[in-house]
Design a protein around this motif. Structure first.
Motif, PDB file in Angstrom:
ATOM      1  N   VAL A 164      -9.461 -48.010 -21.475  1.00  0.00           N
ATOM      2  CA  VAL A 164      -8.366 -47.264 -22.098  1.00  0.00           C
ATOM      3  C   VAL A 164      -8.114 -47.717 -23.542  1.00  0.00           C
ATOM      4  O   VAL A 164      -7.568 -46.962 -24.353  1.00  0.00           O
ATOM      5  CB  VAL A 164      -7.084 -47.363 -21.241  1.00  0.00           C
ATOM      6  CG1 VAL A 164      -6.394 -48.711 -21.429  1.00  0.00           C
ATOM      7  CG2 VAL A 164      -6.124 -46.220 -21.550  1.00  0.00           C
ATOM      8  N   PHE A 204      -6.060 -42.516 -15.801  1.00  0.00           N
ATOM      9  CA  PHE A 204      -4.928 -42.373 -16.726  1.00  0.00           C
ATOM     10  C   PHE A 204      -3.894 -41.403 -16.157  1.00  0.00           C
ATOM     11  O   PHE A 204      -2.681 -41.624 -16.289  1.00  0.00           O
ATOM     12  CB  PHE A 204      -5.419 -41.883 -18.089  1.00  0.00           C
ATOM     13  CG  PHE A 204      -4.358 -41.880 -19.156  1.00  0.00           C
ATOM     14  CD1 PHE A 204      -4.208 -42.967 -20.003  1.00  0.00           C
ATOM     15  CD2 PHE A 204      -3.503 -40.795 -19.320  1.00  0.00           C
ATOM     16  CE1 PHE A 204      -3.223 -42.975 -20.978  1.00  0.00           C
ATOM     17  CE2 PHE A 204      -2.518 -40.788 -20.286  1.00  0.00           C
ATOM     18  CZ  PHE A 204      -2.374 -41.893 -21.131  1.00  0.00           C
ATOM     19  N   ARG A 231     -10.050 -40.926 -17.585  1.00  0.00           N
ATOM     20  CA  ARG A 231      -8.984 -39.920 -17.624  1.00  0.00           C
ATOM     21  C   ARG A 231      -8.385 -39.714 -16.236  1.00  0.00           C
ATOM     22  O   ARG A 231      -7.176 -39.516 -16.096  1.00  0.00           O
ATOM     23  CB  ARG A 231      -9.512 -38.583 -18.159  1.00  0.00           C
ATOM     24  CG  ARG A 231      -9.997 -38.658 -19.574  1.00  0.00           C
ATOM     25  CD  ARG A 231     -10.016 -37.331 -20.310  1.00  0.00           C
ATOM     26  NE  ARG A 231     -10.578 -36.203 -19.631  1.00  0.00           N
ATOM     27  CZ  ARG A 231     -11.877 -35.925 -19.472  1.00  0.00           C
ATOM     28  NH1 ARG A 231     -12.787 -36.777 -19.928  1.00  0.00           N
ATOM     29  NH2 ARG A 231     -12.277 -34.823 -18.872  1.00  0.00           N
ATOM     30  N   TRP A 270      -6.524 -37.633 -23.383  1.00  0.00           N
ATOM     31  CA  TRP A 270      -6.365 -38.315 -22.098  1.00  0.00           C
ATOM     32  C   TRP A 270      -5.740 -37.422 -21.035  1.00  0.00           C
ATOM     33  O   TRP A 270      -5.837 -37.713 -19.844  1.00  0.00           O
ATOM     34  CB  TRP A 270      -5.519 -39.577 -22.282  1.00  0.00           C
ATOM     35  CG  TRP A 270      -6.285 -40.690 -22.927  1.00  0.00           C
ATOM     36  CD1 TRP A 270      -6.314 -41.022 -24.245  1.00  0.00           C
ATOM     37  CD2 TRP A 270      -7.165 -41.607 -22.266  1.00  0.00           C
ATOM     38  NE1 TRP A 270      -7.157 -42.084 -24.462  1.00  0.00           N
ATOM     39  CE2 TRP A 270      -7.685 -42.466 -23.260  1.00  0.00           C
ATOM     40  CE3 TRP A 270      -7.559 -41.788 -20.944  1.00  0.00           C
ATOM     41  CZ2 TRP A 270      -8.583 -43.492 -22.962  1.00  0.00           C
ATOM     42  CZ3 TRP A 270      -8.449 -42.803 -20.639  1.00  0.00           C
ATOM     43  CH2 TRP A 270      -8.958 -43.639 -21.646  1.00  0.00           C
TER      44      TRP A 270
END
Length: 332
Positions: free
Chosen positions: A228, A259, A256, A299
């Motif tokens: 990240v 995230f 992603r 993201w």
């Protein structure tokens, strides 16, 4: 954690100074006890980010409070410069070093995050970042929320430990070996090891959603905190520039996916990450200029990893939203 440089060509991370562990079985001097300790972290730091994520996923917020140091520090250590009066509101200290000195007068070792501090005495207990998250999973089990995932399942521990070791050497610490190398040879060795490992991880994750089994484990958390930060800091600042994360399709989709999973992206403040790396490492970035990019909104784009199946939390459930005082700014 704070990066420390060795006197050799290659970067060597100093061992943590406080190796104590907080346990539930009486095997250490520090028992698990709700409200007794405060976890001190920094949004910028990947090593601290591990503990923030695990604490969130396990629902330990009611029993383990969290102090957040700002992204900037100097030779005196991490500072609470984003808090009122530049002091942690619970511990009352301006610099994290103060907690180390209370525990060990004259302390002259490295002061790093995460650090667990005993609230009543203000003494630093441990900065043993490698074991801290494992202990949150195993020793604090009595205080996990209903529906907490098993991040370190006993049947999978050998496999998780093996992956964690290689990811630590080549990726987590590998980006620092690139960034703080003092010689071309040391840099090139670290660079090649980093991308060889990322290529191997990409191949592994091409056909499975998570690193071990079909659920999120400690292994995913440890890899993800480096991924990240990759484009925001390591690609340029640390010269890890064979490719950006956004140019590695499998790892970019994997990153992603996590995230957008509760407990991961909601712990990330990209501005603080950039402020720390570009603002503190004067030997690498002497101007202290902090880049405006990259645009973080990517993201939030679809990742398609659901097609691989998997159950993010196993038989558990997602965590609720972060407490009000622990929320990060939304992506803009």
């Amino acid at each position: 954690m704070t990066a420390t440089q060795s006197g050799t060509e290659a970067f060597e991370r100093e061992p943590v100074a406080l190796t104590e562990r907080i346990t539930s079985d009486g095997s250490s001097a520090w028992p698990v006890e709700p409200g007794r300790y405060r976890l001190v972290v920094a949004r910028a730091c990947p090593w601290a980010n591990r503990s923030v994520i695990v604490r969130r996923l396990l629902g330990l917020e009611p029993v383990l409070s969290m102090g957040i140091a700002g992204p900037l520090h100097d030779e005196r250590s991490w500072r609470f410069h984003n808090d009122p009066d530049n002091r942690d509101p619970v511990l009352g200290i301006e610099y994290l070093r103060e907690a180390y000195e209370k525990a060990h007068p004259g302390f002259d070792g490295g002061v790093t995050v995460p650090t667990v501090v005993e609230v009543a005495t203000g003494k630093a207990v441990t900065n043993n970042f490698q074991d801290l998250t494992l202990d949150l999973s195993t020793q604090w089990r009595a205080y996990h929320r209903d529906g907490a995932p098993d991040l370190y399942p006993e049947a999978r521990r050998a496999e998780i430990d093996e992956i964690n070791e290689s990811v630590y050497d080549d990726v987590n610490n590998g980006v620092y070996k690139c960034g703080f190398a003092k010689g071309q040879g040391a840099y090139e060795r670290a660079y090649r090891a980093l991308f060889a490992r990322l290529d191997a991880l990409s191949e592994r994750l091409e056909t499975q959603r998570y690193l071990v089994g079909d659920t999120i484990t400690e292994a995913d958390i440890r890899l993800w905190v480096t991924l990240v930060r990759f484009d925001a800091a390591y690609h340029g600042h640390f010269k890890c520039n064979r490719q950006k994360l956004t140019e590695m399709p499998v790892l970019w989709a994997y990153a992603r996916d996590l995230f957008q999973t509760p407990g991961f992206g909601d712990t990330i403040d990209f501005e603080q990450i950039k402020q720390h790396y570009y603002g503190v490492h004067a030997e690498i970035n002497p101007t202290g200029i902090v880049p405006l990019g990259p645009d973080p909104r990517g993201w939030l784009t679809p990742h398609g990893r659901e097609e691989l199946g998997g159950r993010p939390f196993g038989d558990g459930t997602p965590p609720g939203p972060p407490p009000e005082g622990e929320r990060v700014p939304p992506l803009a």
